[in-house]
Design an enzyme around this catalytic site. Structure first.
Site, PDB file in Angstrom:
ATOM      1  N   HIS A   1      -8.755  -2.540  -5.564  1.00  0.00           N
ATOM      2  CA  HIS A   1      -7.690  -2.777  -4.595  1.00  0.00           C
ATOM      3  C   HIS A   1      -6.594  -3.658  -5.205  1.00  0.00           C
ATOM      4  CE1 HIS A   1      -5.915  -2.796  -0.584  1.00  0.00           C
ATOM      5  NE2 HIS A   1      -5.570  -4.051  -0.855  1.00  0.00           N
TER       6      HIS A   1
ATOM      7  N   HIS B   1       0.189 -11.070  -5.268  1.00  0.00           N
ATOM      8  CA  HIS B   1       1.543 -10.601  -4.965  1.00  0.00           C
ATOM      9  C   HIS B   1       2.625 -11.520  -5.539  1.00  0.00           C
ATOM     10  CE1 HIS B   1      -0.116  -7.486  -2.500  1.00  0.00           C
ATOM     11  NE2 HIS B   1      -0.707  -8.344  -1.696  1.00  0.00           N
TER      12      HIS B   1
ATOM     13  N   HIS C   1       0.828  -1.209   0.000  1.00  0.00           N
ATOM     14  CA  HIS C   1       0.000   0.000   0.000  1.00  0.00           C
ATOM     15  C   HIS C   1       0.863   1.260   0.000  1.00  0.00           C
ATOM     16  CE1 HIS C   1      -3.395  -2.513   2.092  1.00  0.00           C
ATOM     17  NE2 HIS C   1      -3.053  -2.973   0.900  1.00  0.00           N
TER      18      HIS C   1
END
Length: 276
Positions: A233, A260, A78
């Protein structure tokens, strides 16, 4: 010619970590040219430093973790996302624990902090990562691709078997304005039935309805900011993971069900093959 940029002044963010549940205070500090993004564990002996590059990724389970020896920092995506969009080349991040604060589960707090810090142009040329050919990482039905493009664009398709979510698609040309309005507010999402399992694994210990969007078989427990908040997101995350190339990227990134693991693998592939 684009020159490197660092922060004009120090800025601080604090709160609890999403997975650790521990209080965390981070200082975002100006850094010299060619420093890159450096995390510093000030709570450990010797204040070990970890460079935010793909080869330092050690795990991608529910978050991106980078390590240097025994020192690690996790859930960096983030913060890295906001740094990437703000085109910060050099930043020293001093941390009081192993995880940045989650705040409300998105990157808006970090984006706002970077706006508050301001920017300082430096003397050396920027390390821009220009995609000049096709790069692709596959994992069965999941993949992520990088294509040449005059700008920074992300197209993401999320496929979820839960009927409440199903297929979500979003496509954005990424700049500060678009990011602040359309991407930065999108929060982390969790399935209620998975929460206890995650906590038994030592994950999500700082998660709550204040910082995670939760759904169950009946519907959403808390109110969405966007109908397709999940895929937004996902775009926020991939922007952060792509900063692990070691520079500001220029290209079109197309992802299907990527997370990821694939994002950081693509960052590593690009880093090994593109001159900076």
């Amino acid at each position: 010619m684009c020159y490197q940029i660092t922060l004009a002044r120090e800025v601080i963010c604090e709160g609890i970590g999403l997975h650790s549940g521990k209080l965390s205070k981070i200082k975002l500090l100006p850094a010299p040219e060619d420093t890159g993004i450096i995390f510093v564990r000030t709570d450990l002996a010797g204040c070990p430093q970890i460079e935010a590059v793909a080869e330092n990724v050690t795990t991608t389970l529910r978050a991106t973790t980078i390590s240097n020896g025994q020192a690690q920092v996790f859930t960096i995506e983030h913060l890295m996302s906001a740094l990437h969009v703000c085109k910060i080349d050099n930043c020293r991040i001093e941390m009081s624990s192993e995880e940045p604060p989650v705040e409300d589960g998105c990157s808006a707090i970090f984006f706002a902090a970077l706006q508050k810090a301001g920017q300082k142009k430096q003397q050396k040329k920027r390390k821009e990562i220009v995609i000049d050919k096709v790069y692709r990482i596959d994992d069965r039905e999941k993949f992520v691709v990088a294509l040449p493009y005059d700008g920074f664009r992300v197209s993401f398709t999320s496929l979820n078997e839960h009927p409440l979510i199903g297929i979500q698609y979003a496509d954005f040309t990424i700049n500060k304005t678009t990011y602040e309005k359309e991407i930065a507010p999108a929060r982390t999402i969790a399935y209620e039935k998975e929460i206890e399992q995650l906590r038994s694994m030592g994950l999500g210990l700082g998660g709550s309805l204040e910082n995670v969007i939760v759904y169950n078989d009946k519907g959403w427990i808390n109110k969405l900011r966007f109908d397709n908040e999940l895929v937004r997101h996902k775009i926020l995350d991939i922007i952060g993971d792509l900063r692990l190339t070691g520079g500001i990227v220029k290209g079109h990134f197309i992802a299907v069900k990527s997370g990821h693991k694939l994002n950081t693998a693509l960052a590593g592939l690009i880093r090994r093959n593109v001159n900076t």
